[in-house]
Design a protein around this motif. Structure first.
Motif, PDB file in Angstrom:
ATOM      1  N   ALA A  96      67.486 -73.778 -17.267  1.00 52.19           N
ATOM      2  CA  ALA A  96      68.775 -74.462 -17.137  1.00 52.19           C
ATOM      3  C   ALA A  96      69.931 -73.491 -17.373  1.00 52.19           C
ATOM      4  CB  ALA A  96      68.849 -75.641 -18.102  1.00 52.19           C
ATOM      5  N   ALA A  99      70.214 -71.353 -14.286  1.00 54.23           N
ATOM      6  CA  ALA A  99      70.687 -72.144 -13.144  1.00 54.23           C
ATOM      7  C   ALA A  99      72.179 -72.437 -13.220  1.00 54.23           C
ATOM      8  CB  ALA A  99      69.896 -73.454 -13.057  1.00 54.23           C
ATOM      9  N   HIS A 100      72.704 -72.547 -14.431  1.00 53.04           N
ATOM     10  CA  HIS A 100      74.115 -72.913 -14.607  1.00 53.04           C
ATOM     11  C   HIS A 100      74.978 -71.757 -15.093  1.00 53.04           C
ATOM     12  CE1 HIS A 100      73.369 -77.093 -13.655  1.00 53.04           C
ATOM     13  NE2 HIS A 100      72.223 -76.944 -14.303  1.00 53.04           N
ATOM     14  N   LEU A 102      74.910 -69.944 -17.812  1.00 49.94           N
ATOM     15  CA  LEU A 102      75.290 -70.000 -19.226  1.00 49.94           C
ATOM     16  C   LEU A 102      74.754 -68.758 -19.940  1.00 49.94           C
ATOM     17  CD1 LEU A 102      74.447 -73.754 -19.889  1.00 49.94           C
ATOM     18  CD2 LEU A 102      76.624 -72.764 -19.145  1.00 49.94           C
ATOM     19  N   ASP A 112      71.302 -63.429 -15.492  1.00 48.60           N
ATOM     20  CA  ASP A 112      72.519 -63.568 -14.687  1.00 48.60           C
ATOM     21  C   ASP A 112      72.874 -62.237 -14.026  1.00 48.60           C
ATOM     22  OD1 ASP A 112      74.901 -65.193 -13.904  1.00 48.60           O
ATOM     23  OD2 ASP A 112      75.951 -63.678 -15.085  1.00 48.60           O
ATOM     24  N   ASN A 137      67.226 -77.558 -11.143  1.00 53.43           N
ATOM     25  CA  ASN A 137      67.494 -76.229 -11.692  1.00 53.43           C
ATOM     26  C   ASN A 137      66.670 -75.164 -10.984  1.00 53.43           C
ATOM     27  OD1 ASN A 137      69.429 -77.122 -13.517  1.00 53.43           O
ATOM     28  ND2 ASN A 137      67.952 -77.409 -15.170  1.00 53.43           N
ATOM     29  N   ALA A 140      68.354 -74.530  -7.699  1.00 55.26           N
ATOM     30  CA  ALA A 140      69.573 -73.734  -7.871  1.00 55.26           C
ATOM     31  C   ALA A 140      69.247 -72.257  -8.045  1.00 55.26           C
ATOM     32  CB  ALA A 140      70.379 -74.252  -9.064  1.00 55.26           C
TER      33      ALA A 140
END
Length: 194
Positions: A96, A99-100, A102, A112, A137, A140
């Protein structure tokens, strides 16, 4: 290019710590590979629960280790060259976070960076069954260029042990980075039944 091909390995709090450990064991003896290890706190718990290992045991298998709290580590920058990253196993929390976007710890930040630099990111997600959030997720991350690789055993090579199944999965992950190995036999087609 660096003298050694750097590969970032993260172990998170999903079951299946054996995949990360075996990957480190194989890469430790592979010429030209330098491993950078990250282990989450929950990953340490799983190492103890599943393999009777502690943080120092697994860190001894890596060439370089990083604290997940050190957001300023070398691997947090795209200018630091690497072949990519494998999260083995990958918890749904880490999935998660990736995927976002963070980047709240070095595992998520390194993932990332791997994606933004268009390097190979392999997430060995471990959960079953998946709920819709997990599936979204995974979608993504795939759309961003990551590879979702649930460590599902193959049986066509007729494994004789859990170690055979783990080696088959780890070998397939190494294939994604074009790292030579002899962990598992190659598929040569179905034998004739005639």
């Amino acid at each position: 290019m660096p003298a050694a091909q750097r590969l970032i390995i993260a172990i998170t709090g999903a079951t299946g710590a054996v995949y990360g450990v075996r990957l480190l064991q194989v890469l430790r003896d592979t010429p030209g590979i330098e491993t950078h290890l990250l282990v989450s706190d929950a990953g340490v718990l799983n190492l103890h629960q599943e393999l009777d290992m502690n943080r120092k045991d697994v860190e001894a298998l890596a060439h370089v280790t990083h604290s997940i709290r050190n957001i300023g580590a070398s691997i947090a920058s795209g200018s630091y060259q690497s072949a990519g990253m494998v999260v083995a196993p990958c918890s749904m929390r880490t999935l998660a976070a990736v995927a976002h976007g963070l980047s709240d710890n070095l595992i998520a930040r390194a993932a990332d960076v791997t994606l933004k630099e268009r390097r190979r990111l392999v997430l060995m997600v471990r959960e079953t069954p998946f709920n819709l959030a997990h599936l979204r997720n995974m979608t993504a991350v795939t759309e961003m260029g990551g590879i979702i690789y649930p460590p599902l055993p193959g049986f066509y090579h007729r494994p004789q042990s859990i170690a055979d199944m783990v080696d088959h999965t780890v070998g397939r992950v190494l294939d994604l980075f074009s790292i030579p190995h002899a962990l598992t036999p190659r598929w040569n087609g179905i034998k004739s039944t005639d």
